[in-house]
Design a protein around this motif. Structure first.
Motif, PDB file in Angstrom:
ATOM      1  N   PHE B  34     -11.151  10.325 -28.749  1.00 35.29           N
ATOM      2  CA  PHE B  34     -11.041   9.839 -27.312  1.00 35.29           C
ATOM      3  C   PHE B  34     -12.370  10.005 -26.573  1.00 35.29           C
ATOM      4  O   PHE B  34     -13.121  11.099 -26.952  1.00 35.29           O
ATOM      5  CB  PHE B  34     -10.187  10.558 -26.713  1.00 35.29           C
ATOM      6  CG  PHE B  34      -8.650  10.368 -27.320  1.00 35.29           C
ATOM      7  CD1 PHE B  34      -8.406  11.382 -28.423  1.00 35.29           C
ATOM      8  CD2 PHE B  34      -7.810   9.452 -27.025  1.00 35.29           C
ATOM      9  CE1 PHE B  34      -7.011  11.247 -29.039  1.00 35.29           C
ATOM     10  CE2 PHE B  34      -6.326   9.336 -27.507  1.00 35.29           C
ATOM     11  CZ  PHE B  34      -6.156  10.266 -28.578  1.00 35.29           C
ATOM     12  N   TYR B  36     -13.919  10.724 -22.607  1.00 35.53           N
ATOM     13  CA  TYR B  36     -13.576  11.086 -21.331  1.00 35.53           C
ATOM     14  C   TYR B  36     -14.924  10.863 -20.652  1.00 35.53           C
ATOM     15  O   TYR B  36     -15.897  11.160 -21.011  1.00 35.53           O
ATOM     16  CB  TYR B  36     -12.884  12.361 -21.123  1.00 35.53           C
ATOM     17  CG  TYR B  36     -11.518  12.454 -21.792  1.00 35.53           C
ATOM     18  CD1 TYR B  36     -11.261  12.702 -23.093  1.00 35.53           C
ATOM     19  CD2 TYR B  36     -10.530  12.206 -21.136  1.00 35.53           C
ATOM     20  CE1 TYR B  36     -10.118  12.679 -23.912  1.00 35.53           C
ATOM     21  CE2 TYR B  36      -9.141  12.469 -21.584  1.00 35.53           C
ATOM     22  CZ  TYR B  36      -8.976  12.554 -23.199  1.00 35.53           C
ATOM     23  OH  TYR B  36      -7.662  12.811 -23.583  1.00 35.53           O
ATOM     24  N   LEU B  46      -9.819   9.423 -18.812  1.00 36.97           N
ATOM     25  CA  LEU B  46      -9.707   8.542 -20.462  1.00 36.97           C
ATOM     26  C   LEU B  46     -10.589   7.427 -20.097  1.00 36.97           C
ATOM     27  O   LEU B  46     -10.057   6.562 -19.406  1.00 36.97           O
ATOM     28  CB  LEU B  46      -8.459   8.533 -20.906  1.00 36.97           C
ATOM     29  CG  LEU B  46      -8.467   7.789 -22.413  1.00 36.97           C
ATOM     30  CD1 LEU B  46      -9.273   8.965 -23.179  1.00 36.97           C
ATOM     31  CD2 LEU B  46      -7.022   7.533 -22.479  1.00 36.97           C
ATOM     32  N   GLU B  59      -9.309   1.862 -21.560  1.00 39.89           N
ATOM     33  CA  GLU B  59      -8.383   2.075 -20.378  1.00 39.89           C
ATOM     34  C   GLU B  59      -8.994   1.016 -19.306  1.00 39.89           C
ATOM     35  O   GLU B  59      -9.946   0.320 -19.149  1.00 39.89           O
ATOM     36  CB  GLU B  59      -8.604   3.536 -19.808  1.00 39.89           C
ATOM     37  CG  GLU B  59      -8.011   4.543 -20.669  1.00 39.89           C
ATOM     38  CD  GLU B  59      -6.752   4.324 -21.031  1.00 39.89           C
ATOM     39  OE1 GLU B  59      -5.891   4.323 -20.406  1.00 39.89           O
ATOM     40  OE2 GLU B  59      -6.242   4.208 -22.330  1.00 39.89           O
TER      41      GLU B  59
END
Lengths: 110, 116
Positions: B34, B36, B46, B59
């Motif tokens: 992931f 961020y 995110l 996202e």
């Protein structure tokens, strides 16, 4: 994204006291719950994970989970100045993502 | 175990240039990584989720053409900030999950990007 709310800070406790951090979440289907510690200017560090109702203890840290109330907490016993940090509550969501709360900043007074 | 590294730890670049940030899982194979971004005094945001060998999932609101993610192996993911601008200045943090503990995310130390 699932909502995760933490008690607003900052929280100031004297050295040696218990710091109590609270977190509620909106998705009743959540199964995994985490507490991360983040020092200023650093990345988050996983300090506790809890998956079933009840208490889980690790050293001076105790996590408590109540799925019926959709509530998870973290207790820090015998607080030390080194515990001064922001604590993030995280709850699993979809596709292995975590939903994070805004964080509670804890200051331990020497 | 579960150590994640990032490189570089900080970088300064000029507006309009591109910057690549590497994220590596050092002692485990990462099933998912992931990315961020975190602005001062704010929580983690995110940006995208990536799995080895497949396209990243971004996202809502994150420009995939600006933030290029490549997940070349089970231990390496890269984030390239293309045509960086001062508003891209931020703390970029990667995390990884491992098989058998798929919801526990282990974070890298972060990369502080400053665009001048």
């Amino acid at each position: 994204q699932k909502e995760v709310e933490q008690n607003s800070g900052p929280l100031s406790v004297p050295e040696g006291a218990i710091a109590s951090l609270n977190c509620t979440y909106s998705d009743r289907g959540s199964q995994s719950f985490f507490w991360y510690r983040q020092y200023s200017g650093k990345s988050p560090e996983l300090i506790m994970s809890i998956y079933s109702n009840g208490d889980k203890e690790d050293g001076r840290f105790t996590a408590q989970l109540n799925k019926a109330s959709q509530y998870v907490s973290l207790l820090i016993r015998d607080s030390q100045p080194s515990d001064s940090a922001t604590y993030l509550c995280a709850v699993n969501g979809d596709d292995y993502k975590l939903s994070f709360g805004a964080g509670t900043t804890v200051t331990v007074r020497a | 175990g579960a150590v994640v590294s990032q490189h570089p730890s900080w970088v300064i670049c000029k507006s309009g240039t591109s910057v690549k940030i590497e994220c590596r899982s050092l002692d485990f194979q990462a099933t998912t990584m992931f990315w961020y971004r975190q602005f001062p005094k704010q929580s983690l945001m995110l940006m995208a989720t990536s799995n080895e060998g497949s396209k990243a999932t971004y996202e809502q609101g994150v420009e995939k053409d600006k933030f290029l993610i490549n997940h070349a192996s089970l231990t390496l993911s890269t984030l390239t900030v293309t045509s960086a601008h001062p508003e891209d200045s931020s703390f970029y943090i990667c995390s990884a999950t491992r098989a058998g503990a798929t919801y526990e995310q282990y974070f890298g130390p972060g990369t502080r990007l400053t665009v001048t």
